[in-house]
Each structure stands twice: as C-alpha cells, then as structure tokens.
Design a protein around this motif. Structure first.
Motif, PDB file in Angstrom:
ATOM      1  N   LEU A 298       0.818  -1.210   0.000  1.00  6.61           N
ATOM      2  CA  LEU A 298       0.000   0.000   0.000  1.00  6.61           C
ATOM      3  C   LEU A 298       0.849   1.256   0.000  1.00  6.61           C
ATOM      4  CD1 LEU A 298      -1.352   0.976   3.517  1.00  6.61           C
ATOM      5  CD2 LEU A 298       0.227  -0.944   3.231  1.00  6.61           C
TER       6      LEU A 298
ATOM      7  N   PHE B 157       0.803   5.056   1.845  1.00  5.26           N
ATOM      8  CA  PHE B 157       0.176   5.710   2.983  1.00  5.26           C
ATOM      9  C   PHE B 157       0.853   7.040   3.264  1.00  5.26           C
ATOM     10  CE2 PHE B 157       3.566   3.140   4.833  1.00  5.26           C
ATOM     11  CZ  PHE B 157       4.132   3.963   5.816  1.00  5.26           C
TER      12      PHE B 157
ATOM     13  N   TRP C 189       1.043  -4.039   4.644  1.00  8.23           N
ATOM     14  CA  TRP C 189       0.065  -4.225   5.723  1.00  8.23           C
ATOM     15  C   TRP C 189       0.214  -5.652   6.246  1.00  8.23           C
ATOM     16  CZ3 TRP C 189      -4.060  -0.789   7.185  1.00  8.23           C
ATOM     17  CH2 TRP C 189      -5.017  -1.337   8.048  1.00  8.23           C
TER      18      TRP C 189
ATOM     19  N   HIS D 178      -1.834   0.181  12.519  1.00  8.78           N
ATOM     20  CA  HIS D 178      -2.730   0.327  11.378  1.00  8.78           C
ATOM     21  C   HIS D 178      -3.443   1.676  11.375  1.00  8.78           C
ATOM     22  CE1 HIS D 178      -3.013  -4.333  11.139  1.00  8.78           C
ATOM     23  NE2 HIS D 178      -2.116  -3.890  10.288  1.00  8.78           N
TER      24      HIS D 178
ATOM     25  N   HIS E   5      -4.516   6.079   4.521  1.00  3.19           N
ATOM     26  CA  HIS E   5      -4.390   5.438   3.214  1.00  3.19           C
ATOM     27  C   HIS E   5      -4.296   6.473   2.104  1.00  3.19           C
ATOM     28  CE1 HIS E   5      -5.167   1.079   3.892  1.00  3.19           C
ATOM     29  NE2 HIS E   5      -5.739   1.521   4.995  1.00  3.19           N
TER      30      HIS E   5
ATOM     31  N   PRO F 172      -8.999   7.629  -1.844  1.00  2.00           N
ATOM     32  CA  PRO F 172      -8.457   6.428  -1.219  1.00  2.00           C
ATOM     33  C   PRO F 172      -9.468   5.787  -0.263  1.00  2.00           C
ATOM     34  CG  PRO F 172      -6.973   8.313  -0.975  1.00  2.00           C
ATOM     35  CD  PRO F 172      -8.293   8.848  -1.425  1.00  2.00           C
ATOM     36  N   HIS F 173      -9.130   4.606   0.167  1.00  2.00           N
ATOM     37  CA  HIS F 173      -9.903   3.891   1.181  1.00  2.00           C
ATOM     38  C   HIS F 173     -10.097   4.770   2.417  1.00  2.00           C
ATOM     39  CE1 HIS F 173     -11.159   0.642   3.855  1.00  2.00           C
ATOM     40  NE2 HIS F 173     -10.194   0.965   4.678  1.00  2.00           N
TER      41      HIS F 173
ATOM     42  N   GLY G 272      -8.591   1.120  -3.628  1.00  2.00           N
ATOM     43  CA  GLY G 272      -7.748   0.662  -2.521  1.00  2.00           C
ATOM     44  C   GLY G 272      -8.311  -0.615  -1.899  1.00  2.00           C
ATOM     45  N   PRO G 273      -7.994  -0.934  -0.654  1.00  2.00           N
ATOM     46  CA  PRO G 273      -7.074  -0.164   0.203  1.00  2.00           C
ATOM     47  C   PRO G 273      -5.599  -0.476  -0.059  1.00  2.00           C
ATOM     48  CG  PRO G 273      -8.000  -2.019   1.412  1.00  2.00           C
ATOM     49  CD  PRO G 273      -8.654  -2.028   0.058  1.00  2.00           C
ATOM     50  N   TRP G 274      -5.349  -1.604  -0.730  1.00  2.00           N
ATOM     51  CA  TRP G 274      -3.968  -2.040  -0.979  1.00  2.00           C
ATOM     52  C   TRP G 274      -3.937  -2.891  -2.235  1.00  2.00           C
ATOM     53  CZ3 TRP G 274      -5.712  -3.462   4.232  1.00  2.00           C
ATOM     54  CH2 TRP G 274      -6.548  -4.585   4.226  1.00  2.00           C
TER      55      TRP G 274
END
Length: 288
Positions: free
Chosen positions: A4, A6, A17, A59, A64, A110-111, A185-187
């Motif tokens: 991801l 960030f 992640w 986290h 994100h 993004p997420h 997203g998220p990744w």
C-alpha cells in the motif's frame, strides 16, 4: 503481501500491511514508492522484508493513499459481466471485443476517504470492480503469459455520474472522471490465497445492503483476454491499472434509480483481496 501507499506527516510512503501493523518499505528501500518498487523489479525484496521485519506503525496511525498515486494509465472495461449485457435490454449480441475507457487518478478517493456528489448532478452511482495492477512491462502480450505481467489485485468503486455519461453520443469520459467520484484501494494484494481468479467474487454493499454480487466466471472477457487486447495497442507499464468491469445491480438499474447521497457508505469486497470502504459526501466547491 498487501502492498500500500500511505501518508505520514504529509509524506507518502510505500508499506506492507501485516497483522501487527504496517512495515515502512520506503524507509528500508531507499525511499522507493510502490510504483518504483514495481518498476525496479523489487517486489520479491519487498515481500521478504514484510515477512521478516517488525511493523513500524500501527494500522490506525497512518492515512491510506491511492495504492499507486501516480499510475501512467488507468483503463476500465465496460459491460464485461454477461448478465450486464442482458441488463441493457437492447437485444444486442454478446460483445466480440472489450469496451474500454480511461480514468484519471484525481477521479478516485483512497480507502476511508469520502467520494463526492457534485453540485451539477445527483446521479452518483457505484460500480464494484476487480482491478489488475501491472507489474511487468509488455506489448502484444499473449494470453498464455498475461498473468506473468500482473503484480496483484486491488479494489475499485468505479463511481459514475450517470447523466453526464450520456452527454455525447459516443463519449462516456465526462461521467467517468469527476474528481473524487470513485474509490480505489485499500492495498494491492500480490498473492490472493485460496482463490481461483477465474471464479473470484466481487460484492458491493450500500449502507450494509448487498447490491452487487458475482464472480469472474461470468466475465465475457477474462483477465488474460483483457491484457492481450489492451497490450495490442498500448505498452503496459508497471503501475498501470485495468479495472475489469462491474456486475449487475448498479443503482441506475433500479426503478426508481438508487443514487448515492450524502451519508451513505459504499463497501466493495473482492474475495482474497480485501474491502474498500468510502463514505459519501456532497462536494462543496470553494468560492472564487
């Protein structure tokens, strides 16, 4: 690996992640971004780091960003699930070639961040999609080698302003490129476990209500054919994205239509990849 991008203190980082938190790959790979990791062929190095080093951040300590904030190309496939062709009720035969259009990165949030209903239209619609992330460059890629060029998968809400899709006879571009009208997203999941990519489920929920659910087994054009077709005319590069179409059940197909409104929450889940979640807000333009 869940790869991801960030934000941390206003700076974009590449990360992985993991169960314990987020491994800061940029800090360990000379500041490399996600796109640079793919371009330099260092994905295996990133996976090894993610597997052996401790997490750097919790986290919830980071924000994100789009998985690849600066893709060179974002291609989208339209009407790729066979029941969607039937949904149009126009008597047309199954397509012989994929229908394609392009989007720009600014059209996505993004997420976790809001997607926006613009003041010019109330017809913001959702479209849950599986996205291919290109990891290796190629041109005229045969189907037999297509998945060798894919670094992984991510999730898209290919949000659409429906009435603006119909402004021009042959042109969907305006309705598909409103700023922050979709989510991404998220990744990037580089190795979905226990999933048959040819029977991979995508689901969309609005405020918890299931609206879309189907698998890639329903696609008119599977991943390999899409890559073969797109790479016929364009060189695919690391970091390019290809959204592969949405199942039936978009808001436009209800009677009356179910457009997204402020306060809604849209969640798109792809089996083996993850869930993308975006609240909906009204866009409030700044005064000149």
């Amino acid at each position: 690996m869940r790869l991801l991008s960030f934000g941390l203190n206003g700076v974009l980082h590449a990360g992985a992640w993991v169960a314990e938190g987020i491994v800061d790959l940029s800090a360990r790979m000379e500041g490399a971004s996600v796109r640079e990791i793919l371009e330099s062929g260092r994905l295996a190095e990133a996976e090894a780091l993610a597997a052996r080093v401790p997490a750097d951040h919790a986290h919830d300590a980071v924000e994100h960003a789009l998985p690849i904030p600066d893709p060179e190309k974002i291609y989208c496939v339209g009407v790729n699930y066979m029941n969607r062709n039937e949904e149009y009720k126009d008597g047309s035969e199954a397509p012989k070639y994929p229908s394609l259009f392009v989007r720009n990165p600014l059209s996505f949030s993004p997420h976790g961040q809001a997607i926006l209903v613009p003041p010019e239209s109330e017809q913001l619609d959702y479209e849950g999609e599986i996205v291919l992330v290109i990891g290796k460059a190629g041109r005229r890629i045969p189907q037999s080698a297509a998945m060798d060029h894919v670094a992984g998968f991510t999730v898209m809400n290919e949000g659409t302003i429906r009435d603006w899709v119909r402004h021009g006879k042959f042109n969907v571009t305006p309705g598909k490129n409103w700023d922050r009208s979709g989510g991404l997203g998220p990744w990037i999941e580089t190795a979905p476990e226990g999933v048959d990519i040819h029977d991979m489920r995508v689901e969309t929920r609005v405020n918890g209500e299931l609206r879309q659910s189907d698998t890639t087994a329903s696609m008119a054009f599977p991943f390999e054919r899409i890559i073969e077709y797109v790479s016929s005319f364009a060189t695919l590069l690391p970091g390019d994205l290809i959204a592969t179409g949405t199942p039936t059940g978009a808001g436009a197909r209800f009677d009356p239509p179910k457009w997204l409104v402020e306060g809604d929450v849209v969640e798109v889940t792809v089996e083996g990849v993850g869930s993308l979640r975006n609240p909906v807000e009204k866009e409030r333009p700044r005064e000149a």
